[in-house]
Design a protein around this motif. Structure first.
Motif: not given
Ligand code: ZN
Length: 397
Positions: A252, A256, A259-260, A379, A382-384, A386-387, A394-395
């Motif tokens: 994971q 992450v 993506i970042l 962060i 943003w990840l959510q 993005h996913s 979802r990470p």
């Protein structure tokens, strides 16, 4: 992390001991003392406990040697090592980032188990030659009873190191063997993420096999090499559970990170975060800022420049009746002690700064001018987003 204490420094690397390691130290000493007193009825309690304690300390040195081998190869490849921490399941070298190449990863991972195996083989050869000099006895228990304390210690330590080497070669990521596997898959496919996914999947498979075997042992089944019984079974299942967590998390983290890496701090940060003047009282801070938001940390400004950060924990350390007398400047973390980021920085690097230092927010500065605040939850959000947009898993952080 961070629960424990520092015991020294070797080759410029801090050596730390986690509290959980003391538990293992006591367990090893206690277990050995019962083994030694059973196999050598002639030994007095001072010899038994002294030898057990010495053996446990040398076991600790063996794990340290294994980790030092990883760390020194890492440093020789220009990868910084923050520290080595000894904990419940052995040791961990806190290496700042993965090596740049598959070959680098291969050697960095392999050298640890190799060190343990070579050390173990040498000790067993020395111990074996002493056993060979005992003549006229064929019964194994009688041979063991004849061994001197030194030979007993050498043979025990030799077999522990061989076990350490073999266990770490299990090809499940993030164990050393899994890293070796990943480096081979990486070299073959040229794709680090895919290689990590496969090596982590093998890790999870092995972890589940350990958990199931451990449960079977608890219910009395005989497992080859591991035997049977409640304690052994629970221990094996526990190690399996630990490996499963580690495999899932490592993969994971890589997702992450990937993506970042594609974005900058500027695109994720909070613009115009609520700020506090440096001469506000704690009372003003609480009523004008804390109560109105669910923020945890507030940048402190002095004539428009970043002077520091004040957090809810800083406020909690001030007694309630002093809130009108104490000003923010006295309780804040000053700017020169803060980690900061530049708006143009890679979001992945900023994320590493947050997680490695265990902090919740980073002031984003251009020169000494505050342009924003990057919080952990920005962060995550943003990840959510993005996913959801790109349909990735979802990470969780
Ligand atoms: Zn290792």
């Amino acid at each position: 992390m961070g629960r424990g204490f520092r015991i020294g420094r070797i080759f410029g690397i801090d050596i730390r001991v986690d509290w959980s390691w003391l538990f293992i130290f006591a367990l090893v000493t206690w277990n050995l003392s019962s083994v030694f007193s059973q196999s050598h009825s002639g030994w007095g309690p001072t010899l038994v406990w002294g030898l057990s304690l010495l053996a446990a300390l040398l076991f600790f040195a063996s794990v340290l040697g294994h980790e030092l081998a990883h760390s020194l190869v890492a440093k020789s490849q220009g990868v910084p090592v923050r520290n080595i921490t000894l904990f419940m399941f052995g040791g961990v070298s806190n290496i700042q980032h993965d090596p740049e190449s598959a070959g680098g990863e291969f050697w960095m991972a392999l050298v640890g188990p190799l060190t343990s195996l070579v050390l173990g083989a040498i000790l067993l050869l020395i111990g074996g030659s002493a056993v060979g000099s005992i003549r006229g006895i064929t019964n194994a228990a009688q041979i063991v009873a004849q061994l001197s304390p030194l030979t007993t210690l050498v043979i025990w330590l030799g077999s522990v190191n061989v076990t350490l080497g073999i266990f770490n070669l299990i090809p499940g990521f993030p164990l050393d063997g899994g890293r070796v596997l990943r480096s081979i898959l990486w070299a073959a496919s040229g794709d680090l993420r895919r290689a990590t996914r496969w090596a982590a999947a093998v890790g999870q498979l092995i972890a589940w096999a350990m958990i199931l075997a451990g449960i079977a042992m608890v219910f009395g089944l005989q497992i080859p090499y591991f035997g049977t019984g409640l304690v052994g079974g629970m221990w094996l299942a526990f190690i399996g559970w630990f490996l499963n967590n580690a495999s899932t998390q490592s993969y994971q983290q890589l997702v992450v990170h990937d993506i970042l890496e594609q974005t900058t701090v500027e695109r994720i940060m909070r613009v115009d975060p609520p700020t506090v003047p440096v001469n506000s009282t704690v009372s003003e801070l609480v009523h004008d800022h804390v109560m109105g938001t669910d923020d945890y940390g507030f940048p402190v400004l002095d004539l428009g420049r970043l002077a520091g950060i004040v957090t809810l924990d800083d406020v909690r350390r001030v007694a309630r009746d002093k809130w009108d007398a104490v000003v923010v400047r006295e309780i804040m973390t000053p700017a020169n002690q803060l980690y900061t980021v530049d708006p143009g920085d890679d979001a992945a690097d900023a994320f590493d700064k947050l997680t490695q230092n265990g902090i919740r927010q980073l002031p984003v500065v251009r020169g000494s001018e505050l342009v924003g605040l990057l919080r952990r939850r920005d962060i995550v959000k943003w990840l959510q987003l993005h996913s959801e947009m790109f349909g990735r898993r979802r990470p969780s952080i």
